[in-house]
Design an enzyme around this catalytic site. Structure first.
Site, PDB file in Angstrom:
ATOM      1  N   GLU A 320     -26.596  67.552  93.571  1.00 33.57           N
ATOM      2  CA  GLU A 320     -25.309  66.895  93.322  1.00 33.57           C
ATOM      3  C   GLU A 320     -24.276  67.240  94.390  1.00 33.57           C
ATOM      4  OE1 GLU A 320     -25.647  67.129  88.448  1.00 33.57           O
ATOM      5  OE2 GLU A 320     -24.594  68.706  89.544  1.00 33.57           O
ATOM      6  N   PRO A 321     -24.514  66.870  95.634  1.00 34.50           N
ATOM      7  CA  PRO A 321     -23.530  67.203  96.665  1.00 34.50           C
ATOM      8  C   PRO A 321     -22.268  66.347  96.531  1.00 34.50           C
ATOM      9  CG  PRO A 321     -25.224  65.778  97.578  1.00 34.50           C
ATOM     10  CD  PRO A 321     -25.632  66.071  96.154  1.00 34.50           C
ATOM     11  N   GLY A 322     -21.110  66.965  96.592  1.00 32.93           N
ATOM     12  CA  GLY A 322     -19.856  66.221  96.615  1.00 32.93           C
ATOM     13  C   GLY A 322     -19.211  66.438  97.978  1.00 32.93           C
ATOM     14  N   CYS A 391       9.062  72.758  97.758  1.00 31.08           N
ATOM     15  CA  CYS A 391      10.023  73.839  97.569  1.00 31.08           C
ATOM     16  C   CYS A 391       9.351  75.146  97.228  1.00 31.08           C
ATOM     17  CB  CYS A 391      10.997  73.439  96.472  1.00 31.08           C
ATOM     18  SG  CYS A 391      11.866  71.968  96.948  1.00 31.08           S
ATOM     19  N   TYR A 421     -11.843  67.085  97.537  1.00 30.69           N
ATOM     20  CA  TYR A 421     -10.929  67.918  96.759  1.00 30.69           C
ATOM     21  C   TYR A 421      -9.510  67.979  97.339  1.00 30.69           C
ATOM     22  CZ  TYR A 421     -15.420  69.275  94.842  1.00 30.69           C
ATOM     23  OH  TYR A 421     -16.677  69.237  94.269  1.00 30.69           O
TER      24      TYR A 421
HETATM   25  N1  LLP Z   1     -22.210  69.586  90.331  1.00 31.91           N
HETATM   26  C1  LLP Z   1     -21.463  70.270  89.457  1.00 31.91           C
HETATM   27  C2  LLP Z   1     -21.938  70.494  88.110  1.00 31.91           C
HETATM   28  C3  LLP Z   1     -20.207  70.752  89.860  1.00 31.91           C
HETATM   29  O1  LLP Z   1     -19.459  71.433  89.005  1.00 31.91           O
HETATM   30  C4  LLP Z   1     -19.760  70.513  91.175  1.00 31.91           C
HETATM   31  C5  LLP Z   1     -18.462  71.010  91.624  1.00 31.91           C
HETATM   32  C6  LLP Z   1     -20.584  69.788  92.039  1.00 31.91           C
HETATM   33  C7  LLP Z   1     -21.816  69.343  91.591  1.00 31.91           C
HETATM   34  C8  LLP Z   1     -20.185  69.449  93.438  1.00 31.91           C
HETATM   35  O2  LLP Z   1     -19.977  70.564  94.233  1.00 31.91           O
HETATM   36  P1  LLP Z   1     -19.756  70.390  95.827  1.00 31.91           P
HETATM   37  O3  LLP Z   1     -21.059  69.907  96.404  1.00 31.91           O
HETATM   38  O4  LLP Z   1     -18.679  69.400  96.024  1.00 31.91           O
HETATM   39  O5  LLP Z   1     -19.393  71.746  96.277  1.00 31.91           O
HETATM   40  N2  LLP Z   1     -11.973  72.199  93.859  1.00 31.91           N
HETATM   41  C9  LLP Z   1     -12.875  73.123  94.522  1.00 31.91           C
HETATM   42  C10 LLP Z   1     -14.330  72.785  94.266  1.00 31.91           C
HETATM   43  C11 LLP Z   1     -14.670  72.750  92.790  1.00 31.91           C
HETATM   44  C12 LLP Z   1     -16.099  72.319  92.579  1.00 31.91           C
HETATM   45  C13 LLP Z   1     -16.352  72.055  91.141  1.00 31.91           C
HETATM   46  N3  LLP Z   1     -17.675  71.616  90.857  1.00 31.91           N
HETATM   47  C14 LLP Z   1     -12.590  73.099  96.026  1.00 31.91           C
HETATM   48  O6  LLP Z   1     -11.669  72.412  96.434  1.00 31.91           O
HETATM   49  O7  LLP Z   1     -13.217  73.806  96.772  1.00 31.91           O
END
Ligand code: LLP
Length: 463
Positions: A320-322, A391, A421
């Site tokens: 699940e890459p975001g 501010c 994000y």
């Molecule tokens: N799968 C699950 C179950 C997750 O909770 C997440 C991210 C992902 C996949 C995707 O993760 P990624 O590949 O994008 O790292 N706001 C924080 C990141 C929070 C991630 C939450 N879950 C930041 O700005 O670094």
């Protein structure tokens, strides 16, 4: 644009104050392809272009601050992930990193699935035409209403995050006369090397059901007994912005050993494992992320080996890459509004956005890069801190970076790797208007999320 000379803070060769930076780069005009999206280049006239559009034209047409998303790069990254994992695996893009209808359509066209974690993300996905069976629904406290919508829509699977949810989803599926495919999210007990707030596999946290102490095995026992649930797999997500793949390997090993335990106890071989997201990207030139094909190979090898040892058929793997897909594809474009040199310290460069469009620096101590993009410059490097217009003094976008000492009010600067994000965590702090997201491709920009207006703010304010 006015260009005024001003006294600068520390210059190259001065003794520099403490900070997170290394030496100034040898060429401030260079754009490191690790942190800038694929089609970004600096044209011979010094202006930076993306998708064939120069940033000064983009700023005129769409204003600043704004996120510019390189559509070709986004699509190429989707394909790289899909091809790396191949037909025997599934790639779910994590919508929390950034989601819009256009993004959903690109994902669909490029053959990716989608992970959503709220009713809002689910609505966006369905509205833009993502087939429900290609959606996975996550979250540690989904409301009964969200669960009902997901089950009624026919999502591919729901990831169960707690003992309460096992029962909740089963009841809703029963009531709707269906059987919901589910996975159980486990915490494998790995300490991921990342910021505490984005590490998710150690036991002392809100997500998932612990493998330790037999909790996960008990969850499986309960789920298998319920008619409303079809348990298809085990899910693990160890954290975010991780470079070291060792944590994923340990997680894969522990998840496979749970599959073996389940087989031994229940005579059932679950057909799927999901190893979550979390792959790090380069925010500065010091970061060295792994390529999707290396990750895919590593995970595939370890799962295959562990399954062979346990006498299990290899399950279908999903990830699940975001951030790794959308993060590197966008930059935020700002106009410099004020410049405040502090002799012997640094120069504060205030831009027309800030923590409302990028909270990550304040929240996680994240490091970013920055470049002057509306022109090139041969001036000396100057140690700068890029700050916003909010501010509070924690309103920092880039803590320590070098910009040319002739930086002037009206110059455009850009912060790369803000695709993930940033817009999705943007706020209206100080009644800031959240910036637009503009997709750029083949010489044209197209707004995919429009800029907020003051009317939008007033529309919500019904008092
Ligand atoms: N799968 C699950 C179950 C997750 O909770 C997440 C991210 C992902 C996949 C995707 O993760 P990624 O590949 O994008 O790292 N706001 C924080 C990141 C929070 C991630 C939450 N879950 C930041 O700005 O670094």
């Amino acid at each position: 644009m006015s260009r005024s000379a001003h006294p600068a803070g520390p210059r190259h060769g001065d003794v520099l104050p403490e900070g997170h930076y290394s030496a100034p780069p040898s060429d401030l005009n260079a754009l490191d392809p690790k942190v800038w999206s694929r089609t970004v280049t600096r044209a011979p006239d010094g202006v930076v272009t993306v998708g064939g559009m120069d940033v000064t034209r983009l700023a005129e047409e769409f204003g600043t601050p704004a996120y510019f998303l390189d559509e070709e790069d986004f699509r190429a990254r989707c394909r790289a992930w899909r091809d790396a994992f191949g037909a025997d695996a599934d790639v779910f893009y994590a919508g929390k990193a950034f989601l819009s209808r256009a993004v959903v359509r690109w994902l669909h066209e490029e053959g990716l699935n989608l992970d959503v974690c709220s009713g809002g993300e689910l609505t966006t996905a369905l509205d833009a035409g993502m087939p429900a069976e290609r959606i996975a629904f996550h979250g540690n406290n989904k409301t009964p209403e969200e669960i009902e919508r997901a089950v009624a829509a026919g999502v591919g699977h729901i990831v169960l995050d707690s003992f309460q949810e096992i029962v909740r989803v089963a009841h809703i599926a029963d009531r709707l006369g269906t059987r919901q495919r589910v996975q159980i999210r486990v915490t494998v007990g790995v300490e991921a090397h990342t910021h505490e707030f984005i590490a998710t596999a150690h036991e002392d946290q809100k997500f998932g059901i612990a493998l330790a102490g037999g909790e996960a095995a008990e969850a499986v026992r309960r789920a298998l007994k319920l008619d409303g649930l079809e348990l298809v797999g085990i899910h693990s997500h160890i954290g975010s912005q991780i470079f070291d793949t060792a944590g994923f390997e340990v997680a894969a090993r522990r998840v496979v050993s749970l599959l073996a335990e389940i087989r031994d106890e229940h005579g059932v071989e679950l057909p799927e494992i999901d190893l979550g997201g979390g792959l790090g990207i380069a925010y500065t030139s010091a970061d060295d992320p792994r390529e999707p094909h290396e990750i895919a190979q590593g995970l595939h090898d370890i799962v295959t080996r562990e399954c062979a040892a346990a006498g299990l058929a290899v399950p279908r793997i999903s990830v699940e890459p975001g951030r790794a897909i959308v993060g590197p594809t966008a930059f935020t474009l700002y106009e410099v509004g004020t410049i405040k040199p502090l002799e012997g310290l640094r120069t504060y460069v205030s831009v027309d956005g800030g923590m409302s469009d990028n909270i990550r620096t304040a929240l996680y101590d994240a490091e970013y890069s920055v470049a002057l993009v509306s022109r090139s410059s041969d001036a000396e490097p100057m140690l700068a801190r890029v700050v916003g217009k909010h501010c509070e003094s924690g309103d920092i976008v880039v803590r320590d970076a070098f910009l040319p000492a002739d930086l002037a009010v009206g110059d455009l600067i850009a912060v790369p790797a803000t695709g993930a994000y940033c817009r999705s965590m943007a706020s209206n702090y100080n009644h800031a208007l959240r910036p637009p997201v503009v997709a750029v491709r083949e010489g044209a920009g197209r707004v995919i999320v429009r800029r907020e207006t003051e009317e939008d703010l007033l529309r919500l304010d019904v008092g």
